[in-house]
Enzyme design. Sequence first.
Site, mmCIF file in Angstrom:
data_model
loop_
_atom_site.group_PDB
_atom_site.id
_atom_site.type_symbol
_atom_site.label_atom_id
_atom_site.label_comp_id
_atom_site.label_asym_id
_atom_site.label_seq_id
_atom_site.Cartn_x
_atom_site.Cartn_y
_atom_site.Cartn_z
ATOM 1 N N CYS A 37 -2.260 2.410 7.560
ATOM 2 C CA CYS A 37 -1.072 1.850 8.227
ATOM 3 C C CYS A 37 0.147 2.748 7.572
ATOM 4 C CB CYS A 37 -0.778 0.370 7.687
ATOM 5 S SG CYS A 37 -0.914 0.254 5.940
ATOM 6 N N HIS A 59 0.930 -3.760 3.282
ATOM 7 C CA HIS A 59 0.847 -3.005 4.471
ATOM 8 C C HIS A 59 1.939 -2.460 4.789
ATOM 9 C CE1 HIS A 59 -0.571 -2.831 8.564
ATOM 10 N NE2 HIS A 59 0.073 -3.860 9.071
ATOM 11 N N ASN A 106 3.549 -3.517 14.798
ATOM 12 C CA ASN A 106 2.177 -3.372 13.865
ATOM 13 C C ASN A 106 1.582 -2.426 14.348
ATOM 14 O OD1 ASN A 106 0.809 -3.820 11.854
ATOM 15 N ND2 ASN A 106 0.180 -6.181 12.537
#
Length: 362
Positions: A163, A306, A326
Amino acid sequence: MELARANAMKIIMALTIVAVSLCLLIIPISVEPDRSQDIKLFEAYVTEYKKPYKFNRTEYERRFERFQRSLRKIDALNGLRMSEHSARYGVTEYSDMTEQEFLALNLHPDLPAHSERHHQCHYHHIHSAKRSRRASLILPMKHDWREKGVVTAIKSQGNCGACWAFSVVEVAESMFAISNKTLSALSIQEMIDCAGNNNFGCEGGDICSLLEWLVISKTRILPEANYPLTRITNVCKLQKKNVESQVGIQVSDFTCDNFVNAEEELLKELVTKGPVAAAVNALSWQNYLGGIIQFHCDGSFANLNHAVQIVGYDKTAEIPYYIVRNSWGSSFGDKGYLYIAIGNNLCGNNFIYITSSYIYLM
Ligand SMILES: *[C@@H]1O[C@H](CO)[C@@H](O)[C@H](O)[C@H]1NC(C)=O
Ligand SMILES: *[C@@H]1O[C@H](CO)[C@@H](O)[C@H](O)[C@H]1NC(C)=O
Protein backbone atom coordinates in the site's frame (compact mmCIF):
# COMPACT_ATOMS: atom_id res chain seq x y z
CA MET A 1 -22.54 25.14 33.29
CA GLU A 2 -22.36 24.81 29.49
CA LEU A 3 -20.33 21.65 29.88
CA ALA A 4 -22.83 20.10 32.27
CA ARG A 5 -25.61 20.89 29.82
CA ALA A 6 -23.66 19.40 26.95
CA ASN A 7 -23.06 16.23 28.96
CA ALA A 8 -26.71 16.00 29.89
CA MET A 9 -27.57 16.35 26.21
CA LYS A 10 -25.16 13.57 25.34
CA ILE A 11 -26.77 11.26 27.89
CA ILE A 12 -30.22 12.09 26.56
CA MET A 13 -29.02 11.42 23.03
CA ALA A 14 -27.46 8.11 24.08
CA LEU A 15 -30.69 7.06 25.78
CA THR A 16 -32.68 7.99 22.71
CA ILE A 17 -30.43 5.89 20.52
CA VAL A 18 -30.74 2.89 22.87
CA ALA A 19 -34.49 3.27 22.90
CA VAL A 20 -34.67 3.52 19.13
CA SER A 21 -32.41 0.49 18.67
CA LEU A 22 -34.53 -1.56 21.04
CA CYS A 23 -37.63 -0.62 19.11
CA LEU A 24 -36.02 -1.76 15.93
CA LEU A 25 -34.78 -4.95 17.52
CA ILE A 26 -38.05 -6.18 18.94
CA ILE A 27 -39.83 -6.87 15.70
CA PRO A 28 -37.56 -8.09 12.94
CA ILE A 29 -34.58 -9.70 14.68
CA SER A 30 -34.36 -11.98 17.68
CA VAL A 31 -31.71 -10.94 20.21
CA GLU A 32 -29.97 -14.33 20.14
CA PRO A 33 -28.06 -14.69 16.88
CA ASP A 34 -29.92 -17.22 14.76
CA ARG A 35 -27.47 -19.96 13.68
CA SER A 36 -29.59 -21.28 10.85
CA GLN A 37 -29.90 -17.75 9.49
CA ASP A 38 -26.11 -17.39 9.70
CA ILE A 39 -25.63 -20.69 7.87
CA LYS A 40 -27.88 -19.54 5.04
CA LEU A 41 -26.00 -16.25 4.76
CA PHE A 42 -22.70 -18.10 4.73
CA GLU A 43 -23.78 -20.53 2.00
CA ALA A 44 -24.76 -17.60 -0.20
CA TYR A 45 -21.51 -15.83 0.68
CA VAL A 46 -19.29 -18.78 -0.26
CA THR A 47 -21.03 -19.05 -3.61
CA GLU A 48 -21.07 -15.33 -4.38
CA TYR A 49 -17.37 -14.81 -3.61
CA LYS A 50 -16.37 -18.18 -5.17
CA LYS A 51 -14.49 -19.18 -2.04
CA PRO A 52 -12.11 -22.09 -2.72
CA TYR A 53 -13.04 -23.96 0.50
CA LYS A 54 -16.62 -24.66 -0.56
CA PHE A 55 -16.02 -28.44 -0.53
CA ASN A 56 -13.44 -28.58 2.26
CA ARG A 57 -15.36 -29.39 5.46
CA THR A 58 -12.61 -28.41 7.93
CA GLU A 59 -11.85 -25.12 6.27
CA TYR A 60 -15.54 -24.43 5.72
CA GLU A 61 -16.24 -24.74 9.47
CA ARG A 62 -13.27 -22.55 10.38
CA ARG A 63 -14.36 -19.86 7.94
CA PHE A 64 -17.95 -20.06 9.14
CA GLU A 65 -16.87 -19.19 12.70
CA ARG A 66 -14.98 -16.14 11.48
CA PHE A 67 -17.90 -15.16 9.29
CA GLN A 68 -20.24 -15.31 12.29
CA ARG A 69 -17.90 -13.06 14.25
CA SER A 70 -17.96 -10.58 11.36
CA LEU A 71 -21.76 -10.66 11.33
CA ARG A 72 -21.86 -9.66 15.01
CA LYS A 73 -19.30 -6.88 14.41
CA ILE A 74 -21.32 -5.65 11.45
CA ASP A 75 -24.46 -5.47 13.62
CA ALA A 76 -22.57 -3.56 16.32
CA LEU A 77 -21.10 -1.02 13.88
CA ASN A 78 -24.40 -0.52 12.06
CA GLY A 79 -26.01 0.03 15.46
CA LEU A 80 -23.96 3.23 15.79
CA ARG A 81 -25.32 4.81 12.61
CA MET A 82 -26.77 8.25 13.32
CA SER A 83 -27.82 9.31 9.85
CA GLU A 84 -28.48 7.82 6.44
CA HIS A 85 -25.05 9.15 5.46
CA SER A 86 -23.19 7.27 8.22
CA ALA A 87 -20.92 4.38 7.28
CA ARG A 88 -22.68 1.12 6.38
CA TYR A 89 -21.17 -2.26 7.13
CA GLY A 90 -21.93 -5.67 5.68
CA VAL A 91 -20.23 -8.76 4.32
CA THR A 92 -17.27 -8.23 2.02
CA GLU A 93 -14.67 -10.57 0.55
CA TYR A 94 -12.77 -10.15 3.86
CA SER A 95 -15.64 -11.16 6.18
CA ASP A 96 -14.42 -14.75 6.56
CA MET A 97 -11.13 -13.63 8.12
CA THR A 98 -10.07 -12.85 11.67
CA GLU A 99 -8.76 -9.33 12.27
CA GLN A 100 -5.23 -10.78 12.41
CA GLU A 101 -5.62 -12.48 9.04
CA PHE A 102 -7.05 -9.29 7.57
CA LEU A 103 -4.14 -7.28 8.93
CA ALA A 104 -1.65 -9.75 7.55
CA LEU A 105 -3.29 -9.85 4.12
CA ASN A 106 -3.63 -6.19 3.35
CA LEU A 107 -1.95 -4.17 5.96
CA HIS A 108 1.58 -5.45 6.52
CA PRO A 109 3.30 -2.14 6.21
CA ASP A 110 2.99 -0.12 9.31
CA LEU A 111 2.43 -2.73 11.96
CA PRO A 112 3.71 -1.51 15.33
CA ALA A 113 7.06 -3.27 14.86
CA HIS A 114 7.74 -0.96 11.92
CA SER A 115 6.62 2.22 13.59
CA GLU A 116 10.11 3.47 14.39
CA ARG A 117 10.47 4.29 10.73
CA HIS A 118 7.58 6.67 10.98
CA HIS A 119 9.27 8.38 13.85
CA GLN A 120 12.43 8.85 11.89
CA CYS A 121 10.93 10.46 8.84
CA HIS A 122 8.43 12.34 10.92
CA TYR A 123 11.21 14.18 12.71
CA HIS A 124 13.26 14.76 9.59
CA HIS A 125 10.65 16.61 7.68
CA ILE A 126 8.15 18.10 10.07
CA HIS A 127 7.20 21.63 9.10
CA SER A 128 4.69 22.51 11.78
CA ALA A 129 6.52 25.69 12.75
CA LYS A 130 5.55 27.28 9.43
CA ARG A 131 1.95 26.46 9.94
CA SER A 132 0.83 29.32 12.18
CA ARG A 133 2.42 31.95 9.94
CA ARG A 134 0.79 30.82 6.73
CA ALA A 135 -1.49 33.46 5.27
CA SER A 136 -5.12 32.54 5.75
CA LEU A 137 -6.91 31.39 2.65
CA ILE A 138 -10.60 31.03 2.04
CA LEU A 139 -11.07 27.40 1.21
CA PRO A 140 -13.80 26.18 -1.13
CA MET A 141 -16.56 24.20 0.61
CA LYS A 142 -15.69 21.20 -1.47
CA HIS A 143 -12.90 20.02 -3.69
CA ASP A 144 -12.45 16.82 -5.64
CA TRP A 145 -9.31 16.19 -7.66
CA ARG A 146 -11.09 13.43 -9.59
CA GLU A 147 -13.21 16.09 -11.29
CA LYS A 148 -10.04 17.76 -12.57
CA GLY A 149 -9.03 14.56 -14.38
CA VAL A 150 -5.81 14.07 -12.42
CA VAL A 151 -6.60 10.77 -10.67
CA THR A 152 -6.00 7.39 -12.36
CA ALA A 153 -8.35 4.40 -12.11
CA ILE A 154 -8.60 2.43 -8.85
CA LYS A 155 -5.93 -0.23 -8.49
CA SER A 156 -5.78 -3.49 -6.55
CA GLN A 157 -2.86 -4.55 -4.40
CA GLY A 158 -4.14 -8.14 -4.10
CA ASN A 159 -2.15 -10.15 -1.57
CA CYS A 160 0.80 -7.80 -1.84
CA GLY A 161 1.31 -5.55 1.21
CA ALA A 162 2.61 -2.63 -0.82
CA CYS A 163 0.00 0.00 0.00
CA TRP A 164 2.95 2.31 0.74
CA ALA A 165 4.02 2.10 -2.95
CA PHE A 166 0.49 2.44 -4.29
CA SER A 167 -0.30 5.60 -2.34
CA VAL A 168 2.99 7.35 -3.14
CA VAL A 169 2.95 6.47 -6.85
CA GLU A 170 -0.68 7.56 -7.10
CA VAL A 171 0.20 10.92 -5.56
CA ALA A 172 3.10 11.22 -8.03
CA GLU A 173 0.72 10.50 -10.94
CA SER A 174 -1.64 13.22 -9.74
CA MET A 175 1.08 15.79 -9.06
CA PHE A 176 2.49 15.22 -12.53
CA ALA A 177 -0.97 15.54 -14.08
CA ILE A 178 -1.67 18.78 -12.20
CA SER A 179 1.49 20.44 -13.49
CA ASN A 180 1.70 18.93 -16.97
CA LYS A 181 -1.98 18.36 -17.80
CA THR A 182 -1.12 14.78 -18.80
CA LEU A 183 -2.37 11.90 -16.69
CA SER A 184 -0.50 8.64 -17.04
CA ALA A 185 -0.08 5.56 -14.89
CA LEU A 186 3.32 5.14 -13.25
CA SER A 187 5.08 1.99 -12.10
CA ILE A 188 4.28 0.66 -8.64
CA GLN A 189 6.16 -2.58 -9.34
CA GLU A 190 9.38 -0.60 -9.74
CA MET A 191 8.96 0.65 -6.15
CA ILE A 192 8.16 -2.88 -4.92
CA ASP A 193 11.25 -4.38 -6.54
CA CYS A 194 13.74 -1.54 -6.19
CA ALA A 195 13.05 0.77 -3.25
CA GLY A 196 15.62 0.55 -0.47
CA ASN A 197 15.61 2.58 2.75
CA ASN A 198 13.66 0.04 4.84
CA ASN A 199 11.07 -0.82 2.24
CA PHE A 200 10.39 -4.51 1.75
CA GLY A 201 8.30 -4.94 -1.38
CA CYS A 202 5.10 -6.87 -0.75
CA GLU A 203 6.19 -7.41 2.87
CA GLY A 204 5.70 -3.77 3.74
CA GLY A 205 7.21 -0.34 3.59
CA ASP A 206 6.69 3.26 4.52
CA ILE A 207 5.45 6.18 2.43
CA CYS A 208 7.88 8.62 3.94
CA SER A 209 10.98 6.49 3.61
CA LEU A 210 10.01 5.64 0.01
CA LEU A 211 9.92 9.36 -0.83
CA GLU A 212 13.23 9.85 0.94
CA TRP A 213 14.74 7.05 -1.17
CA LEU A 214 13.31 8.51 -4.39
CA VAL A 215 14.78 11.94 -3.68
CA ILE A 216 18.19 10.79 -2.50
CA SER A 217 18.74 8.13 -5.16
CA LYS A 218 17.21 10.35 -7.90
CA THR A 219 15.47 7.22 -9.20
CA ARG A 220 12.83 8.02 -11.79
CA ILE A 221 9.39 6.48 -11.52
CA LEU A 222 8.89 4.84 -14.91
CA PRO A 223 5.61 4.68 -16.83
CA GLU A 224 3.49 1.68 -15.77
CA ALA A 225 3.84 0.13 -19.26
CA ASN A 226 7.65 0.09 -18.95
CA TYR A 227 7.59 -1.79 -15.62
CA PRO A 228 4.17 -3.47 -15.22
CA LEU A 229 2.54 -4.57 -11.98
CA THR A 230 2.95 -8.24 -10.96
CA ARG A 231 2.23 -7.89 -7.20
CA ILE A 232 5.16 -10.20 -6.42
CA THR A 233 8.46 -8.93 -5.05
CA ASN A 234 11.18 -9.61 -7.57
CA VAL A 235 14.71 -8.48 -8.43
CA CYS A 236 15.00 -4.85 -9.49
CA LYS A 237 15.01 -4.56 -13.25
CA LEU A 238 16.19 -0.95 -13.43
CA GLN A 239 19.22 -0.43 -15.58
CA LYS A 240 21.88 1.20 -13.44
CA LYS A 241 23.87 2.50 -16.40
CA ASN A 242 21.71 5.04 -18.13
CA VAL A 243 19.49 6.20 -15.29
CA GLU A 244 19.76 9.75 -16.58
CA SER A 245 18.23 8.98 -19.94
CA GLN A 246 15.33 6.89 -18.67
CA VAL A 247 11.84 8.17 -19.30
CA GLY A 248 10.04 8.77 -16.03
CA ILE A 249 9.36 11.32 -13.35
CA GLN A 250 11.78 12.34 -10.66
CA VAL A 251 10.65 13.49 -7.24
CA SER A 252 12.64 16.51 -6.17
CA ASP A 253 11.08 17.24 -2.80
CA PHE A 254 8.39 16.20 -0.36
CA THR A 255 7.07 17.02 3.09
CA CYS A 256 5.96 14.72 5.86
CA ASP A 257 3.72 16.40 8.33
CA ASN A 258 1.48 15.66 11.28
CA PHE A 259 -2.03 17.08 11.22
CA VAL A 260 -3.30 16.19 14.68
CA ASN A 261 -5.90 18.84 15.52
CA ALA A 262 -4.91 20.74 12.37
CA GLU A 263 -7.26 19.32 9.78
CA GLU A 264 -8.01 22.77 8.31
CA GLU A 265 -4.32 22.91 7.42
CA LEU A 266 -4.62 19.54 5.76
CA LEU A 267 -7.56 20.79 3.66
CA LYS A 268 -5.45 23.78 2.65
CA GLU A 269 -2.62 21.52 1.45
CA LEU A 270 -5.12 19.35 -0.36
CA VAL A 271 -6.59 22.28 -2.30
CA THR A 272 -3.43 24.26 -2.99
CA LYS A 273 -0.96 21.44 -3.72
CA GLY A 274 -2.76 18.23 -4.68
CA PRO A 275 -3.80 14.82 -3.36
CA VAL A 276 -1.89 13.61 -0.30
CA ALA A 277 -0.72 10.20 0.82
CA ALA A 278 -1.83 9.23 4.31
CA ALA A 279 -0.88 6.57 6.84
CA VAL A 280 -4.07 5.25 8.45
CA ASN A 281 -5.58 2.53 10.63
CA ALA A 282 -7.76 0.44 8.33
CA LEU A 283 -8.73 -2.36 10.69
CA SER A 284 -12.41 -1.38 10.82
CA TRP A 285 -12.65 -1.26 7.01
CA GLN A 286 -12.88 -5.07 6.83
CA ASN A 287 -16.67 -4.97 6.47
CA TYR A 288 -17.10 -1.43 5.11
CA LEU A 289 -19.67 -0.97 2.32
CA GLY A 290 -20.00 2.79 1.96
CA GLY A 291 -21.05 5.98 3.76
CA ILE A 292 -19.06 8.21 6.08
CA ILE A 293 -16.93 6.65 8.82
CA GLN A 294 -17.44 8.47 12.11
CA PHE A 295 -16.54 5.90 14.76
CA HIS A 296 -14.35 2.90 15.49
CA CYS A 297 -11.40 4.15 13.54
CA ASP A 298 -8.79 5.03 16.11
CA GLY A 299 -5.95 6.80 14.37
CA SER A 300 -3.37 6.75 17.12
CA PHE A 301 0.22 6.43 16.04
CA ALA A 302 0.76 2.83 17.17
CA ASN A 303 -2.28 1.68 15.21
CA LEU A 304 -1.30 2.91 11.78
CA ASN A 305 -1.30 -0.10 9.48
CA HIS A 306 -2.21 1.03 5.97
CA ALA A 307 -1.56 3.81 3.48
CA VAL A 308 -4.07 5.53 1.18
CA GLN A 309 -4.50 8.70 -0.86
CA ILE A 310 -6.84 11.57 0.05
CA VAL A 311 -8.17 13.13 -3.16
CA GLY A 312 -10.74 15.62 -1.89
CA TYR A 313 -13.33 16.64 0.67
CA ASP A 314 -16.89 17.90 0.98
CA LYS A 315 -17.92 20.31 3.73
CA THR A 316 -21.35 21.01 2.27
CA ALA A 317 -22.50 17.53 3.33
CA GLU A 318 -24.47 16.94 6.53
CA ILE A 319 -21.41 15.10 7.84
CA PRO A 320 -18.34 16.81 6.29
CA TYR A 321 -15.96 14.17 4.92
CA TYR A 322 -12.71 13.35 3.17
CA ILE A 323 -12.73 11.43 -0.12
CA VAL A 324 -10.23 8.63 0.32
CA ARG A 325 -8.86 6.43 -2.43
CA ASN A 326 -8.01 2.87 -1.44
CA SER A 327 -6.00 0.17 -3.28
CA TRP A 328 -8.29 -2.83 -2.71
CA GLY A 329 -9.86 -2.83 -6.17
CA SER A 330 -13.02 -1.12 -7.37
CA SER A 331 -15.39 -3.52 -5.60
CA PHE A 332 -14.27 -2.23 -2.19
CA GLY A 333 -16.47 0.45 -0.55
CA ASP A 334 -17.87 2.99 -3.00
CA LYS A 335 -16.23 1.92 -6.30
CA GLY A 336 -12.89 1.66 -4.54
CA TYR A 337 -13.29 4.84 -2.47
CA LEU A 338 -14.33 5.48 1.13
CA TYR A 339 -15.37 8.52 3.13
CA ILE A 340 -14.07 9.59 6.51
CA ALA A 341 -15.55 12.36 8.67
CA ILE A 342 -13.48 15.53 8.98
CA GLY A 343 -12.60 16.92 12.37
CA ASN A 344 -11.90 14.12 14.85
CA ASN A 345 -8.47 12.91 13.74
CA LEU A 346 -10.24 9.74 12.61
CA CYS A 347 -8.47 6.70 11.17
CA GLY A 348 -5.13 8.44 11.42
CA ASN A 349 -5.77 11.66 9.59
CA ASN A 350 -3.38 12.72 12.26
CA PHE A 351 -0.39 11.53 10.32
CA ILE A 352 -0.24 12.62 6.75
CA TYR A 353 2.54 13.04 4.29
CA ILE A 354 2.42 15.73 1.69
CA THR A 355 4.42 15.40 -1.45
CA SER A 356 5.24 18.46 -3.42
CA SER A 357 7.61 20.07 -5.89
CA TYR A 358 8.28 17.30 -8.32
CA ILE A 359 10.72 17.57 -11.18
CA TYR A 360 9.03 16.11 -14.21
CA LEU A 361 11.05 14.35 -16.83
CA MET A 362 8.46 12.32 -18.62
C1 LIG B 1 -8.74 -28.39 3.78
O1 LIG B 1 -8.29 -27.23 4.47
C2 LIG B 1 -7.24 -27.44 5.38
C3 LIG B 1 -6.93 -26.12 6.06
O2 LIG B 1 -7.93 -25.73 6.85
C4 LIG B 1 -6.04 -27.98 4.68
O3 LIG B 1 -5.01 -28.25 5.60
C5 LIG B 1 -6.39 -29.22 3.90
O4 LIG B 1 -5.30 -29.64 3.14
C6 LIG B 1 -7.60 -28.99 2.99
N1 LIG B 1 -8.01 -30.24 2.37
C7 LIG B 1 -8.14 -30.36 1.06
C8 LIG B 1 -8.61 -31.71 0.60
O5 LIG B 1 -7.90 -29.47 0.26
C1 LIG C 1 4.23 17.44 -20.59
O1 LIG C 1 3.41 16.74 -21.51
C2 LIG C 1 3.72 16.89 -22.85
C3 LIG C 1 2.73 16.11 -23.67
O2 LIG C 1 1.44 16.53 -23.39
C4 LIG C 1 5.14 16.46 -23.14
O3 LIG C 1 5.46 16.67 -24.49
C5 LIG C 1 6.09 17.21 -22.24
O4 LIG C 1 7.38 16.74 -22.41
C6 LIG C 1 5.69 17.06 -20.78
N1 LIG C 1 6.52 17.88 -19.95
C7 LIG C 1 7.31 17.36 -19.03
C8 LIG C 1 8.09 18.33 -18.24
O5 LIG C 1 7.41 16.19 -18.82
